[in-house]
Design a protein around this motif. Sequence first.
Motif, PDB file in Angstrom:
ATOM      1  N   ILE A   1       0.846  -1.196   0.000  1.00 16.43           N
ATOM      2  CA  ILE A   1       0.000   0.000   0.000  1.00 16.43           C
ATOM      3  C   ILE A   1       0.882   1.248   0.000  1.00 16.43           C
ATOM      4  CG2 ILE A   1      -1.651   1.348   1.338  1.00 16.43           C
ATOM      5  CD1 ILE A   1      -2.812  -1.339   2.329  1.00 16.43           C
ATOM      6  N   VAL A   2       1.875   1.273   0.886  1.00 15.94           N
ATOM      7  CA  VAL A   2       2.797   2.402   0.954  1.00 15.94           C
ATOM      8  C   VAL A   2       3.546   2.559  -0.364  1.00 15.94           C
ATOM      9  CG1 VAL A   2       4.881   3.281   2.088  1.00 15.94           C
ATOM     10  CG2 VAL A   2       3.065   2.224   3.450  1.00 15.94           C
ATOM     11  N   ASP A   3       4.033   1.466  -0.897  1.00 14.82           N
ATOM     12  CA  ASP A   3       4.807   1.487  -2.144  1.00 14.82           C
ATOM     13  C   ASP A   3       3.963   2.003  -3.306  1.00 14.82           C
ATOM     14  OD1 ASP A   3       7.056   1.041  -3.709  1.00 14.82           O
ATOM     15  OD2 ASP A   3       6.540  -1.033  -4.126  1.00 14.82           O
ATOM     16  N   ASP A   4       2.719   1.516  -3.407  1.00 18.04           N
ATOM     17  CA  ASP A   4       1.838   1.958  -4.489  1.00 18.04           C
ATOM     18  C   ASP A   4       1.528   3.448  -4.382  1.00 18.04           C
ATOM     19  OD1 ASP A   4       1.741  -0.572  -5.538  1.00 18.04           O
ATOM     20  OD2 ASP A   4      -0.239  -1.072  -4.744  1.00 18.04           O
ATOM     21  N   LEU A   5       1.290   3.921  -3.170  1.00 14.75           N
ATOM     22  CA  LEU A   5       0.999   5.340  -2.981  1.00 14.75           C
ATOM     23  C   LEU A   5       2.139   6.210  -3.482  1.00 14.75           C
ATOM     24  CD1 LEU A   5      -0.563   5.343   0.607  1.00 14.75           C
ATOM     25  CD2 LEU A   5      -1.749   5.893  -1.518  1.00 14.75           C
ATOM     26  N   THR A   6       3.358   5.838  -3.177  1.00 14.96           N
ATOM     27  CA  THR A   6       4.503   6.657  -3.575  1.00 14.96           C
ATOM     28  C   THR A   6       4.788   6.550  -5.064  1.00 14.96           C
ATOM     29  OG1 THR A   6       6.038   4.874  -2.986  1.00 14.96           O
ATOM     30  CG2 THR A   6       5.547   6.502  -1.295  1.00 14.96           C
ATOM     31  N   ASP A   7       4.281   5.514  -5.714  1.00 16.95           N
ATOM     32  CA  ASP A   7       4.418   5.395  -7.161  1.00 16.95           C
ATOM     33  C   ASP A   7       3.442   6.300  -7.898  1.00 16.95           C
ATOM     34  OD1 ASP A   7       6.508   3.671  -7.540  1.00 16.95           O
ATOM     35  OD2 ASP A   7       5.285   1.862  -7.601  1.00 16.95           O
ATOM     36  N   ARG A   8       2.260   6.483  -7.335  1.00 16.92           N
ATOM     37  CA  ARG A   8       1.151   7.050  -8.101  1.00 16.92           C
ATOM     38  C   ARG A   8       0.761   8.461  -7.704  1.00 16.92           C
ATOM     39  NH1 ARG A   8      -2.440   1.443  -8.241  1.00 16.92           N
ATOM     40  NH2 ARG A   8      -0.726   0.182  -9.063  1.00 16.92           N
ATOM     41  N   LEU A   9       1.152   8.900  -6.502  1.00 15.43           N
ATOM     42  CA  LEU A   9       0.694  10.208  -6.038  1.00 15.43           C
ATOM     43  C   LEU A   9       1.869  11.075  -5.604  1.00 15.43           C
ATOM     44  CD1 LEU A   9      -2.394   9.203  -3.863  1.00 15.43           C
ATOM     45  CD2 LEU A   9      -2.402  10.096  -6.184  1.00 15.43           C
ATOM     46  N   PRO A  10       2.286  12.042  -6.444  1.00 12.20           N
ATOM     47  CA  PRO A  10       3.355  12.956  -6.004  1.00 12.20           C
ATOM     48  C   PRO A  10       2.904  13.883  -4.887  1.00 12.20           C
ATOM     49  CG  PRO A  10       2.451  13.631  -8.126  1.00 12.20           C
ATOM     50  CD  PRO A  10       1.842  12.293  -7.821  1.00 12.20           C
ATOM     51  N   VAL A  11       1.564  14.119  -4.813  1.00 13.15           N
ATOM     52  CA  VAL A  11       1.000  14.903  -3.718  1.00 13.15           C
ATOM     53  C   VAL A  11      -0.085  14.057  -3.065  1.00 13.15           C
ATOM     54  CG1 VAL A  11      -0.218  16.996  -3.029  1.00 13.15           C
ATOM     55  CG2 VAL A  11       1.449  17.084  -4.897  1.00 13.15           C
ATOM     56  N   MET A  12      -0.002  13.846  -1.765  1.00  9.36           N
ATOM     57  CA  MET A  12      -0.961  13.013  -1.057  1.00  9.36           C
ATOM     58  C   MET A  12      -1.702  13.817  -0.004  1.00  9.36           C
ATOM     59  SD  MET A  12       0.875   9.353  -0.406  1.00  9.36           S
ATOM     60  CE  MET A  12       2.607   9.564  -0.759  1.00  9.36           C
ATOM     61  N   VAL A  13      -3.029  13.875  -0.131  1.00  8.62           N
ATOM     62  CA  VAL A  13      -3.883  14.428   0.912  1.00  8.62           C
ATOM     63  C   VAL A  13      -4.349  13.246   1.740  1.00  8.62           C
ATOM     64  CG1 VAL A  13      -5.967  15.743   1.418  1.00  8.62           C
ATOM     65  CG2 VAL A  13      -4.579  16.308  -0.593  1.00  8.62           C
ATOM     66  N   VAL A  14      -3.887  13.172   2.962  1.00  5.39           N
ATOM     67  CA  VAL A  14      -4.029  11.943   3.747  1.00  5.39           C
ATOM     68  C   VAL A  14      -4.568  12.252   5.136  1.00  5.39           C
ATOM     69  CG1 VAL A  14      -2.221  10.692   2.512  1.00  5.39           C
ATOM     70  CG2 VAL A  14      -1.616  12.157   4.425  1.00  5.39           C
ATOM     71  N   PRO A  15      -5.067  11.243   5.857  1.00  5.19           N
ATOM     72  CA  PRO A  15      -5.551  11.468   7.230  1.00  5.19           C
ATOM     73  C   PRO A  15      -4.419  11.898   8.144  1.00  5.19           C
ATOM     74  CG  PRO A  15      -6.311   9.362   6.354  1.00  5.19           C
ATOM     75  CD  PRO A  15      -5.266   9.865   5.412  1.00  5.19           C
ATOM     76  N   LYS A  16      -4.787  12.560   9.239  1.00  5.54           N
ATOM     77  CA  LYS A  16      -3.773  13.069  10.163  1.00  5.54           C
ATOM     78  C   LYS A  16      -2.990  11.955  10.836  1.00  5.54           C
ATOM     79  CE  LYS A  16      -7.055  13.461  14.018  1.00  5.54           C
ATOM     80  NZ  LYS A  16      -7.660  14.384  15.013  1.00  5.54           N
ATOM     81  N   TRP A  17      -3.548  10.712  10.812  1.00  3.65           N
ATOM     82  CA  TRP A  17      -2.834   9.633  11.481  1.00  3.65           C
ATOM     83  C   TRP A  17      -1.578   9.188  10.739  1.00  3.65           C
ATOM     84  CZ3 TRP A  17      -2.982   6.093   7.765  1.00  3.65           C
ATOM     85  CH2 TRP A  17      -4.151   5.876   7.046  1.00  3.65           C
ATOM     86  N   VAL A  18      -1.269   9.799   9.576  1.00  2.00           N
ATOM     87  CA  VAL A  18       0.019   9.470   8.940  1.00  2.00           C
ATOM     88  C   VAL A  18       1.181   9.903   9.821  1.00  2.00           C
ATOM     89  CG1 VAL A  18      -0.845   9.535   6.583  1.00  2.00           C
ATOM     90  CG2 VAL A  18       0.124  11.609   7.598  1.00  2.00           C
ATOM     91  N   ASN A  19       0.914  10.768  10.785  1.00  3.66           N
ATOM     92  CA  ASN A  19       1.986  11.227  11.678  1.00  3.66           C
ATOM     93  C   ASN A  19       2.076  10.412  12.960  1.00  3.66           C
ATOM     94  OD1 ASN A  19       2.896  13.372  10.029  1.00  3.66           O
ATOM     95  ND2 ASN A  19       1.157  14.634  10.678  1.00  3.66           N
ATOM     96  N   THR A  20       1.246   9.390  13.109  1.00  2.00           N
ATOM     97  CA  THR A  20       1.330   8.558  14.309  1.00  2.00           C
ATOM     98  C   THR A  20       2.525   7.617  14.213  1.00  2.00           C
ATOM     99  OG1 THR A  20      -0.185   6.915  13.384  1.00  2.00           O
ATOM    100  CG2 THR A  20      -1.150   8.657  14.728  1.00  2.00           C
ATOM    101  N   PRO A  21       3.093   7.258  15.356  1.00  2.00           N
ATOM    102  CA  PRO A  21       4.291   6.409  15.342  1.00  2.00           C
ATOM    103  C   PRO A  21       3.984   4.955  14.950  1.00  2.00           C
ATOM    104  CG  PRO A  21       4.077   7.633  17.413  1.00  2.00           C
ATOM    105  CD  PRO A  21       2.765   7.739  16.705  1.00  2.00           C
ATOM    106  N   CYS A  22       4.919   4.359  14.264  1.00  2.44           N
ATOM    107  CA  CYS A  22       4.848   2.927  13.956  1.00  2.44           C
ATOM    108  C   CYS A  22       6.252   2.354  14.027  1.00  2.44           C
ATOM    109  CB  CYS A  22       4.219   2.666  12.589  1.00  2.44           C
ATOM    110  SG  CYS A  22       5.146   3.320  11.184  1.00  2.44           S
ATOM    111  N   GLN A  23       6.337   1.061  14.224  1.00  9.76           N
ATOM    112  CA  GLN A  23       7.633   0.399  14.372  1.00  9.76           C
ATOM    113  C   GLN A  23       7.650  -0.843  13.487  1.00  9.76           C
ATOM    114  OE1 GLN A  23       8.719   0.128  18.459  1.00  9.76           O
ATOM    115  NE2 GLN A  23      10.810  -0.572  18.072  1.00  9.76           N
ATOM    116  N   PRO A  24       7.910  -0.645  12.184  1.00 15.10           N
ATOM    117  CA  PRO A  24       7.912  -1.787  11.263  1.00 15.10           C
ATOM    118  C   PRO A  24       9.017  -2.776  11.597  1.00 15.10           C
ATOM    119  CG  PRO A  24       7.884   0.322  10.087  1.00 15.10           C
ATOM    120  CD  PRO A  24       8.224   0.615  11.523  1.00 15.10           C
ATOM    121  N   VAL A  25       8.959  -3.927  10.946  1.00  8.11           N
ATOM    122  CA  VAL A  25       9.999  -4.937  11.096  1.00  8.11           C
ATOM    123  C   VAL A  25      10.297  -5.520   9.712  1.00  8.11           C
ATOM    124  CG1 VAL A  25       8.325  -6.771  11.626  1.00  8.11           C
ATOM    125  CG2 VAL A  25      10.714  -7.023  12.336  1.00  8.11           C
ATOM    126  N   ALA A  26      11.561  -5.683   9.405  1.00  9.55           N
ATOM    127  CA  ALA A  26      11.948  -6.305   8.141  1.00  9.55           C
ATOM    128  C   ALA A  26      11.499  -7.756   8.134  1.00  9.55           C
ATOM    129  CB  ALA A  26      13.460  -6.228   7.947  1.00  9.55           C
TER     130      ALA A  26
END
Length: 293
Positions: free
Chosen positions: A153-178
């Motif tokens: 989902i993240v990868d597709d968004l960065t491929d298709r949208l140079p400008v993203m109007v997104v919910p405020k929760w994009v600034n919430t913390p996350c801790q991914p894992v490889a």
Amino acid sequence: MRVLVVGATGFVGERLVATLAEAGHEVVAFSRSAGDTDWPDGVEPFEGDLGDPASLGGLCEGVDAAYYLIHSLTAEDFAERDRRYAARFRDIATGAGVDRVVYLSGISGDEGDLSPHLASRREVEGVLAGGSYDLTVLRAAIIVGPESASFRIVDDLTDRLPVMVVPKWVNTPCQPVAVEDAIAYLVGVLDAEGTRGGTYDIGASEVWSYARLMRETAARKGRRVLIVPVPVMSPELSSHWLRLTTDVQFPVARALVSSMRHPVTVDPDRDLQNVVPVERTSIGEAIARAVSV
């Protein structure tokens, strides 16, 4: 050790099967398409469907430990299915005398306000805990890898949208894992007797925001994105927006996005790194590996 992987043809499952086989375990790979998959030498495919009891005869026969990786997010009734499938597996594993079960679940961030997706994960944890075996639960946020639905989902968004109007929760913390680290943790608990009956979080050593995750993913592909958070956009509304921006099946995307409203970070008291230390991959390196595939 004879080890069963339930959900062996999934994004995590195939990698787990290969790593367990390489470590010298006798591996049984179970899924609906196990017979059509090219497994490493020595891996025993078991083709069946947890929705079809007639296909499950002998599933746990002689099995010492099992990994349960089933999630039914593509179905509208995924919670009911996951509850039923987990109960069926629990009863089979108990009847066969399986010693240990390991379940890959999700970090929630707020146990009092769970999304339907994470509420289902918690319910499955409870169902599996009713077996006679020792259950170990590993909870992860986004698993970063080329076939991960969350990362796609993240990868597709960065491929298709140079400008993203997104919910405020994009600034919430996350801790991914490889994905490589997730596999190392999954395999590592087999040799860590103290993890029997425990629930643990897994993640990278860093905490990022979803916005930073998007910017770094774009940068690793030589792109730039402008992210504009909008307070009035709800998770439900943004999930419909994803219909236009990602190839991930909409029911899956909707379920995953609904889980992003709370911080999803590793609880220091449940950090598996304290018990099963692995050489963790940085989030940036994990992204670089994923987008290079």
